[in-house]
Design an enzyme around this catalytic site. Structure first.
Site, PDB file in Angstrom:
ATOM      1  N   LYS A  90       0.865  -1.187   0.000  1.00 44.43           N
ATOM      2  CA  LYS A  90       0.000   0.000   0.000  1.00 44.43           C
ATOM      3  C   LYS A  90       0.893   1.225   0.000  1.00 44.43           C
ATOM      4  O   LYS A  90       1.831   1.325   0.801  1.00 44.43           O
ATOM      5  CB  LYS A  90      -0.870   0.009   1.277  1.00 44.43           C
ATOM      6  CG  LYS A  90      -1.834   1.174   1.323  1.00 44.43           C
ATOM      7  CD  LYS A  90      -3.107   0.894   0.570  1.00 44.43           C
ATOM      8  CE  LYS A  90      -3.914   2.134   0.251  1.00 44.43           C
ATOM      9  NZ  LYS A  90      -3.475   2.837  -0.975  1.00 44.43           N
ATOM     10  N   GLN A 111       7.277   3.799   3.930  1.00 47.03           N
ATOM     11  CA  GLN A 111       5.870   3.376   3.964  1.00 47.03           C
ATOM     12  C   GLN A 111       5.673   2.102   4.788  1.00 47.03           C
ATOM     13  O   GLN A 111       4.633   1.929   5.424  1.00 47.03           O
ATOM     14  CB  GLN A 111       5.389   3.172   2.518  1.00 47.03           C
ATOM     15  CG  GLN A 111       3.885   3.228   2.349  1.00 47.03           C
ATOM     16  CD  GLN A 111       3.355   4.653   2.239  1.00 47.03           C
ATOM     17  OE1 GLN A 111       3.946   5.496   1.582  1.00 47.03           O
ATOM     18  NE2 GLN A 111       2.242   4.932   2.874  1.00 47.03           N
ATOM     19  N   LYS A 114       5.440   3.348   8.382  1.00 44.88           N
ATOM     20  CA  LYS A 114       4.264   4.210   8.535  1.00 44.88           C
ATOM     21  C   LYS A 114       2.994   3.368   8.566  1.00 44.88           C
ATOM     22  O   LYS A 114       2.150   3.526   9.435  1.00 44.88           O
ATOM     23  CB  LYS A 114       4.213   5.185   7.345  1.00 44.88           C
ATOM     24  CG  LYS A 114       3.050   6.150   7.371  1.00 44.88           C
ATOM     25  CD  LYS A 114       2.801   6.832   6.029  1.00 44.88           C
ATOM     26  CE  LYS A 114       4.049   7.491   5.481  1.00 44.88           C
ATOM     27  NZ  LYS A 114       3.731   8.364   4.315  1.00 44.88           N
ATOM     28  N   LYS A 126       5.395   1.715  -3.076  1.00 43.31           N
ATOM     29  CA  LYS A 126       5.352   3.081  -3.629  1.00 43.31           C
ATOM     30  C   LYS A 126       5.630   2.983  -5.120  1.00 43.31           C
ATOM     31  O   LYS A 126       6.287   2.050  -5.575  1.00 43.31           O
ATOM     32  CB  LYS A 126       6.438   3.956  -2.984  1.00 43.31           C
ATOM     33  CG  LYS A 126       6.201   5.438  -3.132  1.00 43.31           C
ATOM     34  CD  LYS A 126       5.258   5.940  -2.049  1.00 43.31           C
ATOM     35  CE  LYS A 126       4.842   7.376  -2.272  1.00 43.31           C
ATOM     36  NZ  LYS A 126       4.126   7.899  -1.103  1.00 43.31           N
ATOM     37  N   GLY A 165      -2.632   8.285  -4.278  1.00 39.55           N
ATOM     38  CA  GLY A 165      -1.968   9.491  -4.766  1.00 39.55           C
ATOM     39  C   GLY A 165      -0.734   9.854  -3.962  1.00 39.55           C
ATOM     40  O   GLY A 165      -0.458   9.296  -2.907  1.00 39.55           O
ATOM     41  N   ASP A 166       0.024  10.766  -4.512  1.00 39.51           N
ATOM     42  CA  ASP A 166       1.164  11.400  -3.843  1.00 39.51           C
ATOM     43  C   ASP A 166       1.413  12.670  -4.664  1.00 39.51           C
ATOM     44  O   ASP A 166       0.491  13.152  -5.347  1.00 39.51           O
ATOM     45  CB  ASP A 166       2.384  10.457  -3.815  1.00 39.51           C
ATOM     46  CG  ASP A 166       3.485  10.941  -2.865  1.00 39.51           C
ATOM     47  OD1 ASP A 166       3.372  10.721  -1.655  1.00 39.51           O
ATOM     48  OD2 ASP A 166       4.467  11.570  -3.334  1.00 39.51           O
ATOM     49  N   THR A 209      -4.569  13.507   5.167  1.00 40.87           N
ATOM     50  CA  THR A 209      -3.155  13.667   5.524  1.00 40.87           C
ATOM     51  C   THR A 209      -2.924  14.989   6.260  1.00 40.87           C
ATOM     52  O   THR A 209      -2.276  15.030   7.309  1.00 40.87           O
ATOM     53  CB  THR A 209      -2.259  13.581   4.277  1.00 40.87           C
ATOM     54  OG1 THR A 209      -2.647  12.436   3.519  1.00 40.87           O
ATOM     55  CG2 THR A 209      -0.803  13.468   4.662  1.00 40.87           C
ATOM     56  N   ASN A 240      -2.157  18.974  -1.800  1.00 38.64           N
ATOM     57  CA  ASN A 240      -3.183  18.277  -1.031  1.00 38.64           C
ATOM     58  C   ASN A 240      -2.909  18.319   0.470  1.00 38.64           C
ATOM     59  O   ASN A 240      -3.797  18.638   1.265  1.00 38.64           O
ATOM     60  CB  ASN A 240      -3.292  16.826  -1.522  1.00 38.64           C
ATOM     61  CG  ASN A 240      -4.217  15.998  -0.660  1.00 38.64           C
ATOM     62  OD1 ASN A 240      -3.780  15.245   0.197  1.00 38.64           O
ATOM     63  ND2 ASN A 240      -5.511  16.188  -0.840  1.00 38.64           N
ATOM     64  N   SER A 376      -6.873   5.707   3.687  1.00 34.67           N
ATOM     65  CA  SER A 376      -6.871   4.815   2.516  1.00 34.67           C
ATOM     66  C   SER A 376      -7.251   3.396   2.933  1.00 34.67           C
ATOM     67  O   SER A 376      -8.021   2.712   2.253  1.00 34.67           O
ATOM     68  CB  SER A 376      -5.481   4.780   1.866  1.00 34.67           C
ATOM     69  OG  SER A 376      -5.312   5.874   0.985  1.00 34.67           O
TER      70      SER A 376
END
Ligand code: NDP
Ligand code: 2IT
Length: 444
Positions: A90, A111, A114, A126, A165-166, A209, A240, A376
Site C-alpha cells: 500500500k 511506507q 508508517k 510506492k 496518490g502522492d 493527511t 493536497n 486509505s
C-alpha cells in the site's frame, strides 16, 4: 563491526546513486539500534535487516503516450513492492520529473513503518513516474494515466497491491487510472484509494493527511500541557497535504500564516485565506503568485523561505529535504515548539538532530502524515463491505488513529529510555510489528 553498521554499509554499497534511500535507511537503523543490539544474534541469523532493505519486487516499465501535438512521448514508470508482511502493498504514486528509483525506494521503505504504525493491515509499497503533469492538458494527463495503468494493472489488485496518490497524483489522475484498470481487468474492485465519491472513494480521504498532521500537532502539544489554540503555524507546500493542514489548523484554533510552491512562498500575517488557496490550486491549478490578487496585504517571495517566519508549530508539507540545518536554526531561534512532518522526509538528518537537541518536539513523517494512508485503509474496508461511512465516522476514526500513533511512539521511545525522541519511537514501534510478522512467516 556491529550487525547494524555492517548491513548499513552493504546497503549503501549495493545501491549506489540512491542518496535518499541511504538517508531513510540510515535514520531507521540508527534509531532501532538498541532493539537490534538487545538481540543481535537472532536478528543476524534471520537476516532481518537485509530482508527489510531489499524490496520484495521492483517493476520498471516504459510509458509511451501521444501528446496534443501528436508527438510520441516516453516516460519511465515504476512500482516498488517493498514488504507485505502485515498486509497487501500500500502506498502512493508520485508523478514528478525528479522521480527515480532511489526516491521511490526511500518512499517505499518509509511506507513499511508508517503503515505498520497505523495499526491497520497494510504492507509497504510506492510507485510513480518521471512524467511532469505541469502544463499538460486534461487529455494528455488522461492518455498518460491510461498508458501507465495498461502496464501497472498486471501487478496490482485489491488484495495484492493498492496504490493511491502522492505528489502530482490527485483525484483527477486516480479517476483516469481507475477507469483504465476496470476496462482492462474487468474488475470493479478497490484497487486504488483516493477515488472519487461517486465510484468508491471515502469521505475525508482528501483531507486526511493534512488533518492528521494537525491532529498530531495537537497530540504532541497536549502531552506537554498545551494545545493548538492561538498558535501560529508555518506550513510549506500548497498541495493536497498543505491545503488541508491549513484547514484543520484553523479548526483547532490556530493561525496558519504561510504556504509555498516550487516557485515561491506566501506570508499572510492575518492567516492564509483558505478559500483563495483552494481556488488557486484545486480549481485553477495556478501558481501562488496569484495569491496577492486575493490578499493585497500578504507578501509573496520568490524561492524558498517560510522557515524564517516566527511560529509555534512548523509543518513541512511539500517534499523531501526541504527543511535544512539553517532553517532548523532559524526555527529554534524563533522559539518554535514543535515540528510535524506532513511530507515524507522533508527534514534533513542534521536538521532533525539540531531540532531535537534544542528541545523542539519533532514528529517524523511516518507518524505525522500517516493519516492519509490510514484513511486509505479505511477506504479499502468500506470497499470490501460495499458500504460508505459518513464524514464524521471516518474523521473520528482518523483522530483516534493519530492519537493512538502518538501514544505508541511515545511508549516505544520510553521503553528504550529515549523519552520524547519520537523519531526513535516511530521507527521502533513500526519495526516491531513488521518484524514479528516476518519472523512468524519464516524466511520469505
Ligand atoms: P501535491 O502534488 O498535491 O503538492 C505538492 C506541493 O509541494 C506543491 O505545492 C508543490 O509545488 C510542492 N513541491 C513538490 N515538489 C517540490 C519540489 N521539488 N520543490 C519545491 N516544492 C515542491 O502533493 P501532496 O500534497 O500530496 O504531497 C506533499 C508531500 O506529502 C509529499 O512529500 C508526499 O510524499 C507527502 N504525503 C502525501 C500524502 C497524500 O495523501 N497525498 C500522504 C502522506 C505524505 P509545485 O506545484 O510548484 O510543484
Ligand atoms: O506517502 C503516503 O503515505 C501517501 N502518499 C499515501 C499513500 C496511500 O496509500 O494512501
Amino acid at each position: 563491526m556491529s550487525y547494524v553498521d555492517d548491513v548499513l554499509a552493504k546497503v549503501i554499497a549495493k545501491n549506489p546513486s540512491e542518496p535518499e534511500f541511504h538517508q531513510a535507511v540510515t535514520e531507521v537503523f540508527e534509531t532501532i539500534r538498541p532493539v537490534i543490539e538487545a538481540n543481535e544474534e537472532m536478528y543476524k541469523r534471520e537476516a532481518i535487516l537485509e530482508r527489510l532493505t531489499e524490496p520484495e519486487r521492483m517493476i520498471k516499465f516504459r510509458v509511451p503516450w501521444i501528446d496534443d501535438e501528436g508527438n510520441v512521448q516516453v516516460n519511465m514508470g515504476i512500482r516498488v513492492q517493498f514488504n507485505n508482511a502485515i498486509g497487501p502493498y500500500k502506498g502512493g504514486l508520485r508523478f514528478h520529473p525528479s522521480v527515480n528509483q532511489g526516491i521511490i525506494k526511500f518512499l517505499g521503505f518509509e511506507q513499511i513503518f508508517k503503515n505498520s504504525l497505523t495499526g491497520l493491515p497494510i504492507g509497504g509499497g510506492k510507485g510513480g513516474s518521471d512524467f511532469d503533469p505541469k502544463g499538460k492538458s486534461d487529455r494528455e494527463i488522461m492518455k498518460f494515466c491510461q498508458s501507465f495503468m495498461t502496464e501497472l494493472c498486471k501487478y496490482i489488485g485489491a488484495d495484492t497491491d493498492v496504490p493511491a496518490g502522492d505528489i502530482g497524483v490527485g483525484g483527477r489522475e486516480i479517476g483516469f487510472l481507475y477507469g483504465q484498470y476496470k476496462r482492462i481487468r474487468g474488475l470493479y474492485e478497490g484497487v486504488l484509494t483516493g477515488k472519487g465519491l461517486t465510484y468508491g472513494g471515502s469521505l475525508a480521504r482528501t483531507e486526511a493527511t493534512g488533518y492528521g498532521a494537525m491532529y498530531m500537532a495537537q497530540e504532541v502539544l497536549k502531552a506537554h500541557g498545551d494545545s493548538m489554540e492561538g498558535k501560529t503555524v508555518v506550513i510549506s507546500g500548497a498541495g493536497n497535504v498543505a491545503i488541508y493542514a491549513v484547514e484543520k489548523a484553523y479548526q483547532l484554533g490556530a493561525k496558519p500564516v504561510t504556504c509555498s510552491d516550487s516557485t515561491g512562498w506566501v506570508y499572510d500575517p492575518e492567516g492564509i485565506d483558505l478559500e483563495a488557496l483552494k481556488e488557486i490550486k484545486e480549481v485553477n491549478r495556478a501558481r501562488l503568485t496569484e495569491y496577492k490578487k486575493y490578499r493585497p496585504n500578504s507578501e509573496y517571495h520568490e524561492g524558498r523561505g517560510v522557515w524564517a517566519i516566527k511560529c509555534d508549530v512548523a509543518a513541512p508539507c511539500a517534499t523531501q529535504n526541504e527543511l535544512l540545518i539553517d532553517d532548523a536554526k532559524q526555527l529554534v531561534a524563533n522559539g518554535c515548539k514543535a515540528v510535524v512532518e506532513g511530507a515524507n522526509m522533508p527534514t534533513t538528518l542534521d536538521a532533525t538532530k539540531y531540532l531535537q537537541e534544542n528541545g523542539v518536539w519533532f514528529v517524523p513523517g511516518k507518524a505525522a502524515n500517516a493519516g492519509g494512508v490510514a484513511v486509505s485503509a479505511l477506504e479499502m474496508s468500506q470497499n470490501s463491505e460495499r458500504l460508505s461511512w459518513t464524514f464524521e465516522e471516518v474523521d473520528g476514526r482518523l483522530q483516534g488513529i493519530m492519537a493512538n500513533i502518538f501514544r505508541n511512539i511515545s511508549d516505544a521511545a520510553a521503553r528504550y529510555d529515549l523519552d520524547e525522541n519520537y523519531v526513535a519511537g516511530a521507527n521502533i514501534a513500526g519495526f516491531e510489528k513488521v518484524v514479528n510478522a516476518m519472523l512468524a512467516q519464516g524466511v520469505c
